[in-house]
Design a protein around this motif. Structure first.
Motif, PDB file in Angstrom:
ATOM      1  N   ASP A  39       0.852  -1.183   0.000  1.00 12.23           N
ATOM      2  CA  ASP A  39       0.000   0.000   0.000  1.00 12.23           C
ATOM      3  C   ASP A  39       0.891   1.236   0.000  1.00 12.23           C
ATOM      4  N   ALA A  40       0.310   2.357  -0.385  1.00 12.53           N
ATOM      5  CA  ALA A  40       1.038   3.624  -0.367  1.00 12.53           C
ATOM      6  C   ALA A  40       0.594   4.420   0.846  1.00 12.53           C
ATOM      7  N   ARG A  41       1.537   5.085   1.492  1.00 15.27           N
ATOM      8  CA  ARG A  41       1.239   5.883   2.682  1.00 15.27           C
ATOM      9  C   ARG A  41       1.648   7.324   2.447  1.00 15.27           C
ATOM     10  N   LEU A  42       0.718   8.231   2.728  1.00 14.17           N
ATOM     11  CA  LEU A  42       0.984   9.666   2.680  1.00 14.17           C
ATOM     12  C   LEU A  42       0.890  10.219   4.084  1.00 14.17           C
ATOM     13  N   GLU A  43       1.841  11.080   4.466  1.00 13.42           N
ATOM     14  CA  GLU A  43       1.818  11.681   5.798  1.00 13.42           C
ATOM     15  C   GLU A  43       2.520  13.033   5.753  1.00 13.42           C
ATOM     16  N   PHE A  44       2.154  13.897   6.687  1.00 13.95           N
ATOM     17  CA  PHE A  44       2.861  15.160   6.796  1.00 13.95           C
ATOM     18  C   PHE A  44       4.291  14.885   7.240  1.00 13.95           C
ATOM     19  N   ALA A  45       5.203  15.725   6.815  1.00 16.55           N
ATOM     20  CA  ALA A  45       6.604  15.563   7.194  1.00 16.55           C
ATOM     21  C   ALA A  45       7.212  16.931   7.483  1.00 16.55           C
ATOM     22  N   GLU A  46       7.626  17.110   8.719  1.00 20.45           N
ATOM     23  CA  GLU A  46       8.375  18.318   9.084  1.00 20.45           C
ATOM     24  C   GLU A  46       9.826  18.091   8.712  1.00 20.45           C
ATOM     25  N   PRO A  47      10.604  19.149   8.547  1.00 25.13           N
ATOM     26  CA  PRO A  47      12.014  18.978   8.177  1.00 25.13           C
ATOM     27  C   PRO A  47      12.764  18.011   9.098  1.00 25.13           C
ATOM     28  N   ALA A  48      12.460  18.021  10.382  1.00 23.45           N
ATOM     29  CA  ALA A  48      13.158  17.140  11.326  1.00 23.45           C
ATOM     30  C   ALA A  48      12.790  15.672  11.131  1.00 23.45           C
ATOM     31  N   ASP A  49      11.664  15.395  10.446  1.00 25.47           N
ATOM     32  CA  ASP A  49      11.211  14.021  10.235  1.00 25.47           C
ATOM     33  C   ASP A  49      11.918  13.352   9.062  1.00 25.47           C
ATOM     34  N   LEU A  50      12.596  14.136   8.240  1.00 31.32           N
ATOM     35  CA  LEU A  50      13.171  13.606   7.007  1.00 31.32           C
ATOM     36  C   LEU A  50      14.534  12.979   7.250  1.00 31.32           C
ATOM     37  N   ALA A  51      14.808  11.894   6.513  1.00 32.59           N
ATOM     38  CA  ALA A  51      16.086  11.193   6.647  1.00 32.59           C
ATOM     39  C   ALA A  51      17.180  11.881   5.837  1.00 32.59           C
ATOM     40  N   GLY A  52      16.798  12.661   4.835  1.00 37.40           N
ATOM     41  CA  GLY A  52      17.786  13.364   4.031  1.00 37.40           C
ATOM     42  C   GLY A  52      18.066  12.704   2.699  1.00 37.40           C
ATOM     43  N   ASP A  53      17.594  11.463   2.505  1.00 36.00           N
ATOM     44  CA  ASP A  53      17.829  10.795   1.228  1.00 36.00           C
ATOM     45  C   ASP A  53      16.556  10.693   0.382  1.00 36.00           C
ATOM     46  N   GLU A  54      15.494  11.374   0.825  1.00 39.01           N
ATOM     47  CA  GLU A  54      14.243  11.332   0.076  1.00 39.01           C
ATOM     48  C   GLU A  54      14.385  12.025  -1.275  1.00 39.01           C
ATOM     49  N   TRP A  55      13.595  11.587  -2.234  1.00 36.66           N
ATOM     50  CA  TRP A  55      13.491  12.294  -3.503  1.00 36.66           C
ATOM     51  C   TRP A  55      12.484  13.411  -3.300  1.00 36.66           C
ATOM     52  N   ALA A  56      12.766  14.588  -3.808  1.00 36.46           N
ATOM     53  CA  ALA A  56      11.889  15.740  -3.609  1.00 36.46           C
ATOM     54  C   ALA A  56      11.217  16.131  -4.927  1.00 36.46           C
ATOM     55  N   VAL A  57       9.903  16.326  -4.844  1.00 38.55           N
ATOM     56  CA  VAL A  57       9.135  16.799  -5.993  1.00 38.55           C
ATOM     57  C   VAL A  57       8.549  18.148  -5.599  1.00 38.55           C
ATOM     58  N   ASP A  58       8.945  19.199  -6.307  1.00 44.91           N
ATOM     59  CA  ASP A  58       8.431  20.534  -6.010  1.00 44.91           C
ATOM     60  C   ASP A  58       7.000  20.652  -6.504  1.00 44.91           C
ATOM     61  N   CYS A  59       6.117  20.993  -5.590  1.00 48.87           N
ATOM     62  CA  CYS A  59       4.703  21.190  -5.918  1.00 48.87           C
ATOM     63  C   CYS A  59       4.358  22.649  -5.666  1.00 48.87           C
ATOM     64  N   GLU A  60       3.132  23.018  -5.962  1.00 52.82           N
ATOM     65  CA  GLU A  60       2.694  24.394  -5.775  1.00 52.82           C
ATOM     66  C   GLU A  60       2.509  24.692  -4.286  1.00 52.82           C
ATOM     67  N   GLY A  61       3.533  25.320  -3.665  1.00 49.48           N
ATOM     68  CA  GLY A  61       3.430  25.736  -2.273  1.00 49.48           C
ATOM     69  C   GLY A  61       3.934  24.739  -1.246  1.00 49.48           C
ATOM     70  N   PHE A  62       4.433  23.582  -1.669  1.00 52.58           N
ATOM     71  CA  PHE A  62       4.978  22.592  -0.726  1.00 52.58           C
ATOM     72  C   PHE A  62       5.850  21.610  -1.507  1.00 52.58           C
ATOM     73  N   THR A  63       6.512  20.702  -0.768  1.00 51.76           N
ATOM     74  CA  THR A  63       7.355  19.678  -1.389  1.00 51.76           C
ATOM     75  C   THR A  63       6.801  18.303  -1.055  1.00 51.76           C
ATOM     76  N   LEU A  64       6.726  17.449  -2.060  1.00 55.60           N
ATOM     77  CA  LEU A  64       6.370  16.046  -1.869  1.00 55.60           C
ATOM     78  C   LEU A  64       7.675  15.276  -1.779  1.00 55.60           C
ATOM     79  N   TYR A  65       7.885  14.597  -0.653  1.00 55.51           N
ATOM     80  CA  TYR A  65       9.092  13.803  -0.442  1.00 55.51           C
ATOM     81  C   TYR A  65       8.765  12.325  -0.649  1.00 55.51           C
ATOM     82  N   ILE A  66       9.605  11.646  -1.437  1.00 55.20           N
ATOM     83  CA  ILE A  66       9.386  10.222  -1.665  1.00 55.20           C
ATOM     84  C   ILE A  66      10.488   9.451  -0.960  1.00 55.20           C
ATOM     85  N   HIS A  67      10.077   8.547  -0.077  1.00 59.22           N
ATOM     86  CA  HIS A  67      10.997   7.690   0.663  1.00 59.22           C
ATOM     87  C   HIS A  67      11.930   7.006  -0.340  1.00 59.22           C
ATOM     88  N   ALA A  68      13.243   7.102  -0.124  1.00 60.36           N
ATOM     89  CA  ALA A  68      14.221   6.651  -1.114  1.00 60.36           C
ATOM     90  C   ALA A  68      14.035   5.196  -1.526  1.00 60.36           C
TER      91      ALA A  68
END
Length: 199
Positions: A39-68
């Motif tokens: 299954d796919a999981r979507l959740e809010f992510a604050e900067p401190a929650d990120l591992a740093g290796d996520e792929w980032a997709v720039d969206c209108e007004g926010f960033t979608l981070y994809i677990h590496a």
């Protein structure tokens, strides 16, 4: 590549603005990828929650981070926010690769049988608390199955085998010539329909 519709971006942007946390984005990950439970999981992510290796997709007004580690499983995913016929709105995620891809024609008969059993047959049997396991795939294309859960001892197991499982396997897996039941149904502890009550 992941597609996120304008409607979905607007939906996420409103939710993020309501949270009012600087730098907050949305993280997408695959749970149990490559399995029927994927299954796919979507959740809010604050900067401190990120591992740093996520792929980032720039969206209108926010960033979608994809677990590496999820990237290969989520390739081709589509995220949308749709209005149902009833007027309700729903977030949808279509990820065609998340459960794995069906083995190609070059795969062995055993691999192809296992894939269809795990990804097509068992999810249907799960609604009755049942499942099947592949015991053997013979050289002549005969598949031996063992029923479990609510299917072991069930009075409808023969019908399920002949009208459902055998038709599915023979239709989806070239090389399957017959499907046989190798289950000891007398040991079924919680059959969906007891054998003695099935007429």
């Amino acid at each position: 590549m992941i597609q996120i519709s304008d409607r979905a971006q607007t939906h996420f942007r409103r939710l993020i603005e309501r949270e009012a946390v600087p730098g907050m984005g949305v993280r997408l990950s695959a749970v149990d990828p490559g399995t029927p439970r994927a299954d796919a999981r979507l959740e809010f992510a604050e900067p401190a929650d990120l591992a740093g290796d996520e792929w980032a997709v720039d969206c209108e007004g926010f960033t979608l981070y994809i677990h590496a580690a999820s990237v290969p499983w989520l390739d081709g995913a589509e995220i949308d926010f749709v209005t149902q016929a009833t007027g309700s709105q729903q977030l949808t995620i279509k990820a065609p690769k998340i459960k794995g891809e069906a083995p190609g024609e070059a795969a062995s008969l055993v691999e192809r049988v296992h894939w269809v059993v795990e990804n097509e047959i068992n999810p249907q049997l799960a609604s009755h608390g049942g499942r099947v396991a592949v015991q053997e795939v013979a050289a002549d294309g005969t598949v031996l199955l063992r029923f479990g859960g609510g299917c072991q001892g069930c009075g409808m197991a023969d019908v399920t085998l002949k009208q459902g499982i055998e038709k599915t396997l023979m239709g989806r897996v070239p090389g399957v010539t017959a499907v046989r039941d190798a289950t000891d149904h007398d040991r079924g502890a919680a059959p969906y329909i007891p054998r003695d009550s099935a007429a």
